[in-house]
Motif scaffolding. Structure first.
Motif, PDB file in Angstrom:
ATOM      1  N   ARG A  11     111.454 -48.979  53.421  1.00  0.00           N
ATOM      2  CA  ARG A  11     111.215 -49.384  54.822  1.00  0.00           C
ATOM      3  C   ARG A  11     111.593 -48.265  55.794  1.00  0.00           C
ATOM      4  O   ARG A  11     110.900 -48.034  56.789  1.00  0.00           O
ATOM      5  CB  ARG A  11     111.977 -50.661  55.147  1.00  0.00           C
ATOM      6  N   ARG A  12     112.703 -47.565  55.515  1.00  0.00           N
ATOM      7  CA  ARG A  12     113.094 -46.429  56.372  1.00  0.00           C
ATOM      8  C   ARG A  12     112.028 -45.341  56.352  1.00  0.00           C
ATOM      9  O   ARG A  12     111.684 -44.783  57.381  1.00  0.00           O
ATOM     10  CB  ARG A  12     114.441 -45.851  55.929  1.00  0.00           C
ATOM     11  N   LEU A  13     111.514 -45.051  55.168  1.00  0.00           N
ATOM     12  CA  LEU A  13     110.490 -44.017  55.046  1.00  0.00           C
ATOM     13  C   LEU A  13     109.259 -44.374  55.862  1.00  0.00           C
ATOM     14  O   LEU A  13     108.779 -43.546  56.646  1.00  0.00           O
ATOM     15  CB  LEU A  13     110.100 -43.810  53.579  1.00  0.00           C
ATOM     16  N   VAL A  14     108.739 -45.587  55.714  1.00  0.00           N
ATOM     17  CA  VAL A  14     107.514 -45.921  56.448  1.00  0.00           C
ATOM     18  C   VAL A  14     107.768 -46.012  57.947  1.00  0.00           C
ATOM     19  O   VAL A  14     106.893 -45.659  58.750  1.00  0.00           O
ATOM     20  CB  VAL A  14     106.809 -47.184  55.894  1.00  0.00           C
ATOM     21  N   ALA A  15     108.960 -46.434  58.349  1.00  0.00           N
ATOM     22  CA  ALA A  15     109.295 -46.439  59.780  1.00  0.00           C
ATOM     23  C   ALA A  15     109.285 -45.017  60.325  1.00  0.00           C
ATOM     24  O   ALA A  15     108.770 -44.760  61.421  1.00  0.00           O
ATOM     25  CB  ALA A  15     110.653 -47.102  60.006  1.00  0.00           C
ATOM     26  N   GLU A  16     109.845 -44.081  59.565  1.00  0.00           N
ATOM     27  CA  GLU A  16     109.848 -42.676  59.985  1.00  0.00           C
ATOM     28  C   GLU A  16     108.435 -42.116  60.048  1.00  0.00           C
ATOM     29  O   GLU A  16     108.108 -41.357  60.958  1.00  0.00           O
ATOM     30  CB  GLU A  16     110.711 -41.831  59.042  1.00  0.00           C
ATOM     31  N   LEU A  17     107.595 -42.477  59.096  1.00  0.00           N
ATOM     32  CA  LEU A  17     106.210 -42.011  59.131  1.00  0.00           C
ATOM     33  C   LEU A  17     105.517 -42.508  60.405  1.00  0.00           C
ATOM     34  O   LEU A  17     104.734 -41.775  61.015  1.00  0.00           O
ATOM     35  CB  LEU A  17     105.450 -42.475  57.885  1.00  0.00           C
ATOM     36  N   GLY A  18     105.826 -43.719  60.810  1.00  0.00           N
ATOM     37  CA  GLY A  18     105.261 -44.254  62.047  1.00  0.00           C
ATOM     38  C   GLY A  18     105.750 -43.528  63.288  1.00  0.00           C
ATOM     39  O   GLY A  18     105.046 -43.458  64.295  1.00  0.00           O
ATOM     40  N   ARG A  19     106.940 -42.943  63.224  1.00  0.00           N
ATOM     41  CA  ARG A  19     107.486 -42.212  64.372  1.00  0.00           C
ATOM     42  C   ARG A  19     106.934 -40.797  64.499  1.00  0.00           C
ATOM     43  O   ARG A  19     106.934 -40.240  65.579  1.00  0.00           O
ATOM     44  CB  ARG A  19     109.008 -42.146  64.270  1.00  0.00           C
ATOM     45  N   VAL A  20     106.494 -40.211  63.387  1.00  0.00           N
ATOM     46  CA  VAL A  20     106.122 -38.793  63.440  1.00  0.00           C
ATOM     47  C   VAL A  20     104.652 -38.543  63.743  1.00  0.00           C
ATOM     48  O   VAL A  20     104.256 -37.394  63.884  1.00  0.00           O
ATOM     49  CB  VAL A  20     106.506 -38.041  62.139  1.00  0.00           C
ATOM     50  N   THR A  21     103.860 -39.596  63.855  1.00  0.00           N
ATOM     51  CA  THR A  21     102.450 -39.376  64.135  1.00  0.00           C
ATOM     52  C   THR A  21     101.974 -40.238  65.288  1.00  0.00           C
ATOM     53  O   THR A  21     102.495 -41.328  65.519  1.00  0.00           O
ATOM     54  CB  THR A  21     101.575 -39.644  62.883  1.00  0.00           C
ATOM     55  N   GLY A  22     100.991 -39.731  65.987  1.00  0.00           N
ATOM     56  CA  GLY A  22     100.347 -40.498  67.036  1.00  0.00           C
ATOM     57  C   GLY A  22      98.964 -40.961  66.603  1.00  0.00           C
ATOM     58  O   GLY A  22      98.240 -41.579  67.367  1.00  0.00           O
ATOM     59  N   GLU A  23      98.611 -40.637  65.341  1.00  0.00           N
ATOM     60  CA  GLU A  23      97.278 -40.947  64.833  1.00  0.00           C
ATOM     61  C   GLU A  23      97.259 -42.294  64.116  1.00  0.00           C
ATOM     62  O   GLU A  23      98.161 -42.594  63.338  1.00  0.00           O
ATOM     63  CB  GLU A  23      96.846 -39.869  63.828  1.00  0.00           C
ATOM     64  N   ALA A  24      96.211 -43.076  64.360  1.00  0.00           N
ATOM     65  CA  ALA A  24      96.039 -44.320  63.612  1.00  0.00           C
ATOM     66  C   ALA A  24      95.779 -43.965  62.153  1.00  0.00           C
ATOM     67  O   ALA A  24      94.845 -43.234  61.837  1.00  0.00           O
ATOM     68  CB  ALA A  24      94.876 -45.120  64.181  1.00  0.00           C
ATOM     69  N   THR A  25      96.645 -44.444  61.292  1.00  0.00           N
ATOM     70  CA  THR A  25      96.614 -44.089  59.871  1.00  0.00           C
ATOM     71  C   THR A  25      97.024 -45.312  59.067  1.00  0.00           C
ATOM     72  O   THR A  25      97.807 -46.133  59.533  1.00  0.00           O
ATOM     73  CB  THR A  25      97.632 -42.944  59.594  1.00  0.00           C
ATOM     74  N   THR A  26      96.499 -45.406  57.863  1.00  0.00           N
ATOM     75  CA  THR A  26      96.963 -46.425  56.941  1.00  0.00           C
ATOM     76  C   THR A  26      97.710 -45.736  55.813  1.00  0.00           C
ATOM     77  O   THR A  26      97.207 -44.780  55.216  1.00  0.00           O
ATOM     78  CB  THR A  26      95.795 -47.248  56.367  1.00  0.00           C
ATOM     79  N   VAL A  27      98.915 -46.206  55.554  1.00  0.00           N
ATOM     80  CA  VAL A  27      99.707 -45.732  54.432  1.00  0.00           C
ATOM     81  C   VAL A  27      99.738 -46.860  53.415  1.00  0.00           C
ATOM     82  O   VAL A  27     100.175 -47.972  53.720  1.00  0.00           O
ATOM     83  CB  VAL A  27     101.134 -45.341  54.856  1.00  0.00           C
ATOM     84  N   TYR A  28      99.229 -46.558  52.224  1.00  0.00           N
ATOM     85  CA  TYR A  28      99.226 -47.522  51.127  1.00  0.00           C
ATOM     86  C   TYR A  28     100.404 -47.235  50.222  1.00  0.00           C
ATOM     87  O   TYR A  28     100.577 -46.103  49.760  1.00  0.00           O
ATOM     88  CB  TYR A  28      97.931 -47.421  50.326  1.00  0.00           C
ATOM     89  N   LEU A  29     101.213 -48.242  49.955  1.00  0.00           N
ATOM     90  CA  LEU A  29     102.326 -48.137  49.020  1.00  0.00           C
ATOM     91  C   LEU A  29     101.825 -48.472  47.624  1.00  0.00           C
ATOM     92  O   LEU A  29     101.024 -49.394  47.444  1.00  0.00           O
ATOM     93  CB  LEU A  29     103.442 -49.099  49.415  1.00  0.00           C
ATOM     94  N   VAL A  30     102.320 -47.725  46.648  1.00  0.00           N
ATOM     95  CA  VAL A  30     101.818 -47.842  45.289  1.00  0.00           C
ATOM     96  C   VAL A  30     102.999 -47.940  44.325  1.00  0.00           C
ATOM     97  O   VAL A  30     104.065 -47.365  44.564  1.00  0.00           O
ATOM     98  CB  VAL A  30     100.947 -46.615  44.929  1.00  0.00           C
ATOM     99  N   GLY A  31     102.775 -48.624  43.207  1.00  0.00           N
ATOM    100  CA  GLY A  31     103.715 -48.608  42.088  1.00  0.00           C
ATOM    101  C   GLY A  31     105.073 -49.192  42.424  1.00  0.00           C
ATOM    102  O   GLY A  31     105.201 -50.323  42.874  1.00  0.00           O
ATOM    103  N   GLY A  32     106.110 -48.380  42.186  1.00  0.00           N
ATOM    104  CA  GLY A  32     107.478 -48.837  42.386  1.00  0.00           C
ATOM    105  C   GLY A  32     107.770 -49.258  43.815  1.00  0.00           C
ATOM    106  O   GLY A  32     108.578 -50.163  44.046  1.00  0.00           O
ATOM    107  N   ALA A  33     107.116 -48.622  44.788  1.00  0.00           N
ATOM    108  CA  ALA A  33     107.330 -49.023  46.186  1.00  0.00           C
ATOM    109  C   ALA A  33     106.880 -50.465  46.399  1.00  0.00           C
ATOM    110  O   ALA A  33     107.558 -51.248  47.071  1.00  0.00           O
ATOM    111  CB  ALA A  33     106.592 -48.077  47.135  1.00  0.00           C
TER     112      ALA A  33
END
Length: 172
Positions: A11-33
């Motif tokens: 959750r911390r990682l994806v929150a940080e990813l949301g803070r570092v970009t201004g671009e609409a993006t989809t991040v798909y979590l896979v496997g162990g995540a």
């Protein structure tokens, strides 16, 4: 030294990813995540991601985030190992919205197919957990296998006969 990631770490990682970009993006979590957020495993060694569309901002941020958060991050998804399952985006469950980043689990049927193909002990346990939790229906996974079987030749590392048998052997 990086440690295994628990649900809070993912959750911390994806929150940080949301803070570092201004671009609409989809991040798909896979496997162990997926496994740790869905609760059938407490931790994962790697947080595997697929980013669509590819984002230079996010890709440049990942090495620093890996170090700061002390977790392993890899860019990997079932699409790296198998043909695309029909409708996978529509079946990718929503996880959260982190600023302009939409976080989803990569289609669980695609994950189950890739794990069934690889067939490591942890993969087998993960597929069993997906089935037991009602997240994947073996009959639907068999139907989806039939849809991709004609394109498996594009993935020479895959043994189509062995994969077909493993999918057929999954308990309903």
């Amino acid at each position: 030294m990086r440690r295994s990631a628990d649900a809070a770490g993912v959750r911390r990682l994806v929150a940080e990813l949301g803070r570092v970009t201004g671009e609409a993006t989809t991040v798909y979590l896979v496997g162990g995540a997926t496994a740790v957020l869905e609760g059938w495993r407490p931790t994962t060694i790697d947080v595997d991601l697929r980013i669509e569309p590819e984002s230079d901002q996010l890709l440049r941020a990942i090495p620093e985030l890996k170090e700061r958060l002390g977790i392993n991050v890899k860019l990997a998804s079932p699409l790296d190992f198998l043909p695309e399952l029909p409708g996978w985006r529509d079946r990718s469950p929503f996880v959260s919205q982190e600023g302009p980043v939409t976080v989803r689990h990569f289609d669980l049927y695609s994950q189950a197919m890739a794990k069934t193909e690889r067939a490591f002990d942890q993969d087998v346990r993960d597929v069993d957990a997906m089935i037991e939790r009602g997240l994947v229906d073996p009959a639907e996974l068999r139907r989806l296998f039939d849809a991709i079987e004609p394109r498996l030749y594009r993935f020479p590392a895959v043994d189509p006969t062995a994969l077909k048998q493993r999918v057929a052997d999954l308990k309903d």
